[in-house]
Scaffold this motif. Structure first.
Motif, PDB file in Angstrom:
ATOM      1  N   TRP A   1      42.441  35.585  48.083  1.00  0.00           N
ATOM      2  CA  TRP A   1      43.149  34.944  46.976  1.00  0.00           C
ATOM      3  C   TRP A   1      42.182  34.775  45.808  1.00  0.00           C
ATOM      4  N   LEU A   2      42.357  35.566  44.775  1.00  0.00           N
ATOM      5  CA  LEU A   2      41.443  35.533  43.626  1.00  0.00           C
ATOM      6  C   LEU A   2      41.791  34.402  42.670  1.00  0.00           C
ATOM      7  N   LYS A   3      40.748  33.753  42.130  1.00  0.00           N
ATOM      8  CA  LYS A   3      40.946  32.732  41.106  1.00  0.00           C
ATOM      9  C   LYS A   3      40.935  33.404  39.737  1.00  0.00           C
ATOM     10  N   PRO A   4      41.742  32.914  38.807  1.00  0.00           N
ATOM     11  CA  PRO A   4      41.733  33.485  37.458  1.00  0.00           C
ATOM     12  C   PRO A   4      40.564  32.953  36.642  1.00  0.00           C
ATOM     13  N   ALA A   5      40.297  33.600  35.533  1.00  0.00           N
ATOM     14  CA  ALA A   5      39.367  33.044  34.554  1.00  0.00           C
ATOM     15  C   ALA A   5      40.053  31.851  33.890  1.00  0.00           C
ATOM     16  N   VAL A   6      39.318  31.113  33.069  1.00  0.00           N
ATOM     17  CA  VAL A   6      39.891  29.925  32.432  1.00  0.00           C
ATOM     18  C   VAL A   6      41.041  30.276  31.499  1.00  0.00           C
ATOM     19  N   ASP A   7      41.089  31.533  31.036  1.00  0.00           N
ATOM     20  CA  ASP A   7      42.205  31.930  30.166  1.00  0.00           C
ATOM     21  C   ASP A   7      43.414  32.403  30.962  1.00  0.00           C
TER      22      ASP A   7
ATOM     23  N   THR B   1      45.258  39.459  46.323  1.00  0.00           N
ATOM     24  CA  THR B   1      46.199  38.950  45.335  1.00  0.00           C
ATOM     25  C   THR B   1      45.530  37.796  44.593  1.00  0.00           C
ATOM     26  N   SER B   2      46.277  37.087  43.771  1.00  0.00           N
ATOM     27  CA  SER B   2      45.676  35.999  42.996  1.00  0.00           C
ATOM     28  C   SER B   2      46.394  34.692  43.241  1.00  0.00           C
ATOM     29  N   GLU B   3      45.724  33.596  42.929  1.00  0.00           N
ATOM     30  CA  GLU B   3      46.288  32.262  43.112  1.00  0.00           C
ATOM     31  C   GLU B   3      47.382  31.950  42.096  1.00  0.00           C
ATOM     32  N   THR B   4      47.503  32.772  41.066  1.00  0.00           N
ATOM     33  CA  THR B   4      48.469  32.489  40.001  1.00  0.00           C
ATOM     34  C   THR B   4      49.702  33.378  40.068  1.00  0.00           C
ATOM     35  N   GLU B   5      49.881  34.087  41.162  1.00  0.00           N
ATOM     36  CA  GLU B   5      51.073  34.912  41.319  1.00  0.00           C
ATOM     37  C   GLU B   5      52.321  34.033  41.454  1.00  0.00           C
TER      38      GLU B   5
ATOM     39  N   LEU C   1      48.330  26.374  36.439  1.00  0.00           N
ATOM     40  CA  LEU C   1      47.408  25.695  35.524  1.00  0.00           C
ATOM     41  C   LEU C   1      46.204  25.137  36.279  1.00  0.00           C
ATOM     42  N   LYS C   2      46.430  24.613  37.482  1.00  0.00           N
ATOM     43  CA  LYS C   2      45.311  24.096  38.281  1.00  0.00           C
ATOM     44  C   LYS C   2      44.320  25.208  38.603  1.00  0.00           C
TER      45      LYS C   2
END
Length: 387
Positions: A122-128, A97-101, A338-339
């Protein structure tokens, strides 16, 4: 004093009057009020018919089979059913999954990990703000059983490439779940075209009632979820409980309305969002979070450098907005979304989510833009004078 301009549609929406009218017909003794599971009399049959009509309405929005729609109390329960249900059915395994869920995905995954029932990447997103399908591919393991990546982010509106992520999952025999609470009714979501196995939905982001949602479960022998609520074996043994006919009817009507006017409505909303950004972007030291990525039409997440977000909310007395997800807005911590995108804590603390919707007007946008501009200018001047 006039009522504040409501620009928090990403948190929840007012119920459309047409939806209210449909729901009211299923509440009192003159309407279709009975338990849909009561199959021994006409009252129950009529309630069941109303439920199944709504199930078909929701299925049509996804181009799904009505038998693939399981009613839940909302997207939070749908996420829990999908994630915990798959892990229990498979007897454990690895989740990506991702950290921004949304917290409704993060918390079930974290709970399973703490209980020793699953391991989680836990995947990190790109800057966008987007999740790179290549990162999903790199995280796949022999024991991976589920990938859960949201369609569109609730704070930034950033849209993930679920077609590419789903294709990777399908290629490796891994189930793919997406939280579409924000995107359904706003973006095309055809489950016959997209390689998705489980999709979480809710009504209240689409001018329907709170307290009702659904989980799409693809009809395939490999796609099975263990029930998390027991007590009668309703919903084909996936979710027990007496069905709330009026809320279900409301969800069906809300999604049918959204689908029927989607393109025109989203174009109008995007125009209003851009009008607001056009006004706010004239202020010095402002940042549009997720600007480089495709976003939902109504979302605008803006960082105002040098201004505390909570103070700004108080100063904007004529605008109702939030500093992040409604589920975490009581926290004093900066937005974890956002972090994760690499936004500095100070700017994350200074960021506000504006979200435009069906009942927003140009006059609302202009009034809000002026109020925000005045508030930011006043707060910055006060900070400068104290320095």
């Amino acid at each position: 004093m006039s009522q504040a301009v409501y620009l928090d549609y990403a948190a929840t929406t007012p119920v459309d009057p047409r939806v209210v009218a449909a729901m009211v017909r299923h509440l009192d003794a003159e309407g279709t009020f009975a338990n849909p599971a009561s199959r021994s009399h006409m009252y129950g049959w009529l309630a069941e018919e109303a439920v199944e009509t709504a199930r078909r309405q929701v299925a049509e929005v996804l181009n799904a089979d009505a038998r693939e729609i399981v009613w839940t109390s909302g997207a939070t329960e749908a996420n829990n059913l999908a994630i915990k249900g798959v892990i229990e059915q498979r007897g454990g395994g690895h989740i990506i999954t991702s950290e921004t869920e949304h917290k409704a995905v993060l918390d079930p995954c974290g709970w399973l990990e703490r209980q020793g029932l699953a391991s989680v990447t836990w995947l990190k997103p790109a800057v966008d703000g987007r999740i790179d399908p290549a990162d999903v591919s790199a995280a796949l393991r022999e024991d991976t059983v589920l990938v859960s990546i949201m369609h569109a982010n609730n704070e930034t509106g950033v849209i993930n490439d679920i077609a590419a992520i789903g294709a990777l999952c399908r290629e490796h025999g891994v189930l793919f779940h997406t939280d579409a609470a924000q995107s359904v009714g706003k973006l095309p979501l055809d489950v016959r075209e997209l390689p998705v196995d489980l999709v979480s939905l809710c009504a209240h982001k689409n001018y329907g009632p709170k307290g009702i949602g659904a989980l799409y479960v693809r009809r395939h022998p490999d796609v099975r979820v263990a029930s998390q609520i027991h007590g009668g074996g309703h919903e084909r043994n996936m979710r027990s409980g007496t069905l709330a006919t009026h809320q279900i009817v409301g969800m069906g009507e809300a999604l049918a309305l959204a689908a029927g006017q989607r393109d025109d409505e989203q174009a109008r909303i995007a125009g209003l969002r851009d009008r607001l950004w056009g006004a706010l972007s004239g202020l010095p030291d402002v940042q549009l979070n997720g600007a480089a990525a495709p976003r939902l039409a109504g979302h605008l997440n803006v960082g105002f450098a040098g201004v505390d977000g909570e103070m700004l909310l108080t100063a904007m007395s004529e605008v109702a907005v939030s500093t992040g997800s409604a589920c975490t807005s009581a926290s004093l911590e900066p937005s974890y979304v956002l972090k994760a995108m690499g936004v500095a804590d100070a700017l994350a603390h200074s960021s506000v989510r504006f979200s435009v919707g069906r009942f927003t007007t140009e006059a609302d946008i202009d009034r809000a833009a002026q109020n925000v501009t005045d508030a930011v200018t006043r707060l910055r001047a006060a900070l400068k004078n104290r320095a």
